[in-house]
Design an enzyme around this catalytic site. Sequence first.
Site, PDB file in Angstrom:
ATOM      1  N   SER A   1      -9.489  -0.342   7.202  1.00 11.74           N
ATOM      2  CA  SER A   1      -8.975  -0.286   5.829  1.00 11.74           C
ATOM      3  C   SER A   1      -8.238  -1.515   5.339  1.00 11.74           C
ATOM      4  O   SER A   1      -7.888  -1.595   4.158  1.00 11.74           O
ATOM      5  CB  SER A   1      -8.078   0.930   5.649  1.00 11.74           C
ATOM      6  OG  SER A   1      -8.874   2.077   5.608  1.00 11.74           O
TER       7      SER A   1
ATOM      8  N   LYS B   1       0.849  -1.196   0.000  1.00 15.05           N
ATOM      9  CA  LYS B   1       0.000   0.000   0.000  1.00 15.05           C
ATOM     10  C   LYS B   1       0.886   1.249   0.000  1.00 15.05           C
ATOM     11  O   LYS B   1       1.901   1.294   0.709  1.00 15.05           O
ATOM     12  CB  LYS B   1      -0.899  -0.026   1.243  1.00 15.05           C
ATOM     13  CG  LYS B   1      -1.973   1.060   1.291  1.00 15.05           C
ATOM     14  CD  LYS B   1      -2.846   0.883   2.535  1.00 15.05           C
ATOM     15  CE  LYS B   1      -3.923   1.944   2.656  1.00 15.05           C
ATOM     16  NZ  LYS B   1      -4.713   1.812   3.894  1.00 15.05           N
TER      17      LYS B   1
ATOM     18  N   SER C   1      -9.662   2.044   2.944  1.00 15.73           N
ATOM     19  CA  SER C   1      -8.800   2.764   2.031  1.00 15.73           C
ATOM     20  C   SER C   1      -7.855   1.882   1.228  1.00 15.73           C
ATOM     21  O   SER C   1      -7.363   2.289   0.186  1.00 15.73           O
ATOM     22  CB  SER C   1      -7.983   3.802   2.793  1.00 15.73           C
ATOM     23  OG  SER C   1      -7.131   3.163   3.743  1.00 15.73           O
TER      24      SER C   1
HETATM   25  N1  GLN Z   1     -12.864   4.313   6.351  1.00 16.46           N
HETATM   26  C1  GLN Z   1     -12.285   4.783   7.582  1.00 16.46           C
HETATM   27  C2  GLN Z   1     -11.904   6.218   7.408  1.00 16.46           C
HETATM   28  O1  GLN Z   1     -12.235   6.750   6.420  1.00 16.46           O
HETATM   29  C3  GLN Z   1     -11.087   3.949   7.942  1.00 16.46           C
HETATM   30  C4  GLN Z   1      -9.907   4.211   7.134  1.00 16.46           C
HETATM   31  C5  GLN Z   1      -8.708   3.412   7.516  1.00 16.46           C
HETATM   32  O2  GLN Z   1      -8.807   2.397   8.205  1.00 16.46           O
HETATM   33  N2  GLN Z   1      -7.551   3.904   7.116  1.00 16.46           N
HETATM   34  O3  GLN Z   1     -11.304   6.827   8.234  1.00 16.46           O
END
Ligand code: GLN
EC number: 6.3.5.7
Length: 491
Positions: free
Chosen positions: A179, A80, A155
Amino acid sequence: MSDLTRMTATEIAALVAGGETSAVEVTRAHLDRIAEVDDRVHAFLHVDTDGALAAARAVDERRAAGEELGPLAGVPVAVKDVLATRGVPTTVGSKILEGWRPPYDATIVQRLRDAGTVMLGKTNMDEFAMGSSTEYSAYGPTHNPWDLTRIPGGSGGGSAAALAAYEAPLAIGSDTGGSIRQPGAVTGTVGAKPTYGGTSRYGLVAFSSSLDTPGPCARNVLDAALLHQVIGGHDPRDSTSIPQPMPDVVAAARLGATGDLTGVRLGIVSEFVGEGAETGVMTAFRESVDALTKMGAEVVEISCPTFAYALPAYYLIAPSECSSNLARFDGVRFGLRVGDDGNRSLEEVMSLTREAGFGPEVKRRIMIGTYALSSGYYDAYYGQAQKVRTLITRDFTAAFEQVDALISPTTPFTAFPIGARTADPYQMYLADLFTIPTNLYGGPGISVPCGLSEGLPVGLQVMAPTMADDRMYRVAAALESAVGTFTPPAL
Ligand code: GLN
């Protein structure tokens, strides 16, 4: 040997170690696959062809010299784009870091290299890991290999899609509120969020430092455990890294794969099986619970009443920490600089850079966080959210006095169409309804494929006490042995 891309990491490593194929051949097969499908999937932001082939050659040379290779040597991995990779572009899905080539490797990346894995490149993500669909990437969305018109989760949608599209057998993600697990669930892959502090944050671009947890993504539970073992463990460069040996997650995955859960007590989170989840998701979940029971697990329902407040607490704590963490992107130190024409002040250049470099969701969070931390509002918002966080931890602790692990669907719904939730941030935030409590508590959580709903994958989440990551691998591997893995339609 084109079927190299269909193999598990465990199988690839065995073939490389046994000399039946070379790391270079394995790497070329995956680079070819990326060339074949990634214009449609867009899992990668950067493919490091030369670096990958050089790393593969090094593994083959070590093998030829008779050196003993690690359990994942020669296996390709997609990383990532939130982790710093020396000399390789690292953007965090943001324009503000476009063109930045870090001068150092994140600890996890270093460990991947030391283990002889082959980094194929950097995967797409929501900007600064803020989002649930990868649609907030400044470089365009990633498409779900199960249905290219749908989101791959976020994400870390790039990492999950790379696995589901057979572009890589292993990937790294980061999980602040879901994410790793949520993209795993909607792409039919496995995603594990380790115990907070069980994997190093050194070189992980910070979003919300008290929540951010890098972790493994794979197409099956054993591969995820092997990757977890390679990247995890104490790192003196991260002050929140746990200075204790990590549990043997690989042994736990092997134990689980025997399909025996006799004596294991599991708690279904009552709050997460009510009206919150889609019917098809609930059907797959209920069938999985039956499978777990058949393997000998004792399953009860457990109420965790404060979990209902996890989402609002998270959306104060995470933006608060991000508003502070993202202050470093000032156009001076790295990445983008806008308006530096020799006449403008430092403040003007900073402001123009941040205006141009950050996308709308990142700006929204910086504003919410700045507000929540401001004097006069601090106690009402940030302070209150921290209290809720403590209550959530107490619910987890009380639950783990009764059961070994908690289970729930990973997500309330399957992969939604691209564009369906971008207009309303709250609809996007709901994707993490079931994953966020784990981050606030700091324990480990894994998503494992548990069935299909209208042809789309559904994930089951296993949550365990802090530093009991092995338990979640055992349960996940057992479920996998009962329901199998899921293959998307050909691309
Ligand atoms: N979807 C969540 C957010 O927007 C979690 C994102 C993540 O785990 N990086 O913050």
